[in-house]
Motif scaffolding. Structure first.
Motif, short mmCIF file in Angstrom:
data_model
loop_
_atom_site.label_atom_id
_atom_site.label_comp_id
_atom_site.label_asym_id
_atom_site.label_seq_id
_atom_site.Cartn_x
_atom_site.Cartn_y
_atom_site.Cartn_z
N ARG A 106 0.83 -1.20 0.00
CA ARG A 106 0.00 0.00 0.00
C ARG A 106 0.87 1.26 0.00
NH1 ARG A 106 -1.33 3.09 4.23
NH2 ARG A 106 -0.92 1.41 5.67
N GLY A 107 1.88 1.28 0.86
CA GLY A 107 2.76 2.44 0.94
C GLY A 107 3.49 2.70 -0.36
N GLN A 108 3.97 1.63 -0.99
CA GLN A 108 4.65 1.79 -2.27
C GLN A 108 3.68 2.29 -3.33
OE1 GLN A 108 5.99 -1.67 -4.53
NE2 GLN A 108 7.97 -0.67 -4.80
N GLY A 109 2.45 1.78 -3.30
CA GLY A 109 1.45 2.24 -4.25
C GLY A 109 1.14 3.72 -4.08
N GLU A 110 1.03 4.18 -2.83
CA GLU A 110 0.78 5.59 -2.57
C GLU A 110 1.96 6.44 -3.05
OE1 GLU A 110 0.03 5.62 1.61
OE2 GLU A 110 -2.04 4.90 1.37
N ALA A 111 3.19 5.98 -2.81
CA ALA A 111 4.37 6.71 -3.27
C ALA A 111 4.44 6.73 -4.79
CB ALA A 111 5.63 6.10 -2.67
N LEU A 112 4.04 5.63 -5.42
CA LEU A 112 4.02 5.59 -6.89
C LEU A 112 3.02 6.60 -7.45
CD1 LEU A 112 4.25 1.73 -7.40
CD2 LEU A 112 5.91 3.41 -8.22
N VAL A 113 1.87 6.72 -6.82
CA VAL A 113 0.88 7.71 -7.26
C VAL A 113 1.46 9.11 -7.09
CG1 VAL A 113 -1.38 8.73 -6.77
CG2 VAL A 113 -1.14 6.26 -6.88
N ALA A 114 2.12 9.37 -5.98
CA ALA A 114 2.72 10.68 -5.75
C ALA A 114 3.79 11.00 -6.80
CB ALA A 114 3.33 10.76 -4.35
N LYS A 115 4.43 9.98 -7.30
CA LYS A 115 5.46 10.14 -8.33
C LYS A 115 4.83 10.21 -9.72
CE LYS A 115 10.02 9.96 -8.68
NZ LYS A 115 10.81 11.11 -8.45
N GLY A 116 3.54 9.84 -9.84
CA GLY A 116 2.86 9.89 -11.13
C GLY A 116 2.74 8.55 -11.83
N GLU A 123 -1.12 -1.96 -10.18
CA GLU A 123 -0.59 -3.33 -10.05
C GLU A 123 -0.47 -3.71 -8.58
OE1 GLU A 123 3.11 -3.50 -12.20
OE2 GLU A 123 2.15 -2.98 -14.10
N ASN A 124 -0.01 -2.77 -7.76
CA ASN A 124 0.06 -3.03 -6.32
C ASN A 124 -1.33 -3.26 -5.74
OD1 ASN A 124 2.80 -2.54 -6.58
ND2 ASN A 124 2.92 -1.27 -4.77
N LEU A 125 -2.31 -2.46 -6.19
CA LEU A 125 -3.68 -2.62 -5.72
C LEU A 125 -4.23 -4.00 -6.10
CD1 LEU A 125 -6.23 -1.46 -4.41
CD2 LEU A 125 -6.81 -0.47 -6.62
N ALA A 126 -3.95 -4.45 -7.31
CA ALA A 126 -4.41 -5.77 -7.74
C ALA A 126 -3.79 -6.87 -6.87
CB ALA A 126 -4.06 -5.99 -9.20
N LYS A 127 -2.52 -6.71 -6.53
CA LYS A 127 -1.85 -7.71 -5.68
C LYS A 127 -2.46 -7.69 -4.28
CE LYS A 127 2.55 -9.65 -4.48
NZ LYS A 127 3.97 -9.68 -4.70
N ILE A 128 -2.76 -6.51 -3.76
CA ILE A 128 -3.37 -6.42 -2.42
C ILE A 128 -4.74 -7.09 -2.44
CG2 ILE A 128 -4.41 -4.81 -0.76
CD1 ILE A 128 -2.11 -2.88 -1.42
N LYS A 129 -5.53 -6.84 -3.48
CA LYS A 129 -6.86 -7.46 -3.57
C LYS A 129 -6.75 -8.97 -3.68
CE LYS A 129 -9.47 -3.58 -5.44
NZ LYS A 129 -10.22 -3.06 -6.59
N THR A 130 -5.73 -9.47 -4.35
CA THR A 130 -5.51 -10.91 -4.44
C THR A 130 -5.17 -11.49 -3.08
OG1 THR A 130 -4.69 -10.64 -6.70
CG2 THR A 130 -4.15 -12.70 -5.58
N GLN A 135 -12.74 -7.51 1.21
CA GLN A 135 -12.40 -6.09 1.27
C GLN A 135 -11.51 -5.82 2.48
OE1 GLN A 135 -13.01 -4.22 -1.14
NE2 GLN A 135 -12.62 -2.17 -0.40
N CYS A 136 -10.40 -5.14 2.28
CA CYS A 136 -9.52 -4.81 3.41
C CYS A 136 -9.17 -3.33 3.36
CB CYS A 136 -8.27 -5.68 3.42
SG CYS A 136 -7.17 -5.48 2.04
N ALA A 137 -8.72 -2.82 4.48
CA ALA A 137 -8.45 -1.39 4.61
C ALA A 137 -7.33 -0.93 3.68
CB ALA A 137 -8.10 -1.06 6.06
N ASP A 138 -6.30 -1.77 3.49
CA ASP A 138 -5.19 -1.39 2.63
C ASP A 138 -5.66 -1.18 1.18
OD1 ASP A 138 -3.02 -1.39 4.52
OD2 ASP A 138 -3.19 -3.57 4.56
N ALA A 139 -6.52 -2.07 0.70
CA ALA A 139 -7.04 -1.94 -0.66
C ALA A 139 -7.91 -0.70 -0.78
CB ALA A 139 -7.84 -3.18 -1.05
N THR A 140 -8.74 -0.43 0.22
CA THR A 140 -9.61 0.74 0.20
C THR A 140 -8.80 2.03 0.19
OG1 THR A 140 -11.25 -0.52 1.44
CG2 THR A 140 -11.54 1.86 1.37
N GLN A 141 -7.79 2.10 1.04
CA GLN A 141 -6.97 3.31 1.11
C GLN A 141 -6.20 3.55 -0.18
OE1 GLN A 141 -4.52 2.75 4.57
NE2 GLN A 141 -6.14 3.33 6.00
#
Length: 165
Positions: A106-116, A123-130, A135-141
């Motif tokens: 989740r943290g890496q995904g958020e940093a990737l979004v901040a970087k554009g 891809e990170n979100l898909a892995k978290i959902k897998t 439904q979990c908090a990390d995927a929602t955030q």
């Protein structure tokens, strides 16, 4: 005679490899000093001393490079400071140790979004959902951060210096 030298070399190789493997600790046993430094780093972060926390956490990672918690906390500090590139690198270090760490994904995904890099964040979100199955908090955030998109940055306009007339 020809086979004895090959046999001796093979026996020496076997002895060297087996002793080096038996001397290593399993991955689940992190050095107690490193864990103590991680706890001290968390205390410093809670107190707002990010510079001191970073120093202590870097020491914890140097004492035992398998301390995933130290890498995750250093990455969170880097994100707080607005350093998404450094955060991505530190989260990658944590994910090399445990590829299924939801917090690091989740943290890496958020940093990737901040970087554009929204596609990589998806891809990170898909892995978290897998990994979550439900439904979990990390995927929602992370999905909320992706939906918001990268921060809008504007170019700074530099005014030309006044020329003396």
């Amino acid at each position: 005679m020809r086979f004895s030298s090959v046999g001796i070399a093979a026996a020496l190789t076997l002895v060297c490899v087996s002793t080096s493997l038996s001397g290593q600790r399993p991955d689940s046993q992190i050095d107690a000093r490193s864990l103590q430094l991680l706890a001290q780093g968390r205390t410093l972060v809670a107190a707002g001393n990010l510079d001191g926390a970073t120093d202590v956490l870097e020491t914890a990672a140097a004492v035992d490079p398998r301390n995933r918690g130290a890498f995750v906390l250093m990455a969170q500090i880097a994100s707080t400071r607005g350093l998404p590139g450094k955060a991505i690198r530190l989260y990658r270090e944590a994910l090399l140790l445990e590829p299924n760490d939801l917090r690091a994904l989740r943290g890496q995904g958020e940093a990737l979004v901040a970087k554009g890099a929204v596609i990589k964040a998806r891809e990170n979100l898909a892995k978290i959902k897998t990994l979550c199955k439900t439904q979990c908090a990390d995927a929602t955030q992370l999905s909320a951060v992706i939906a918001k998109g990268p921060p809008i940055t504007t170019a700074q306009v530099v005014k030309p210096a006044a020329t003396p007339e």
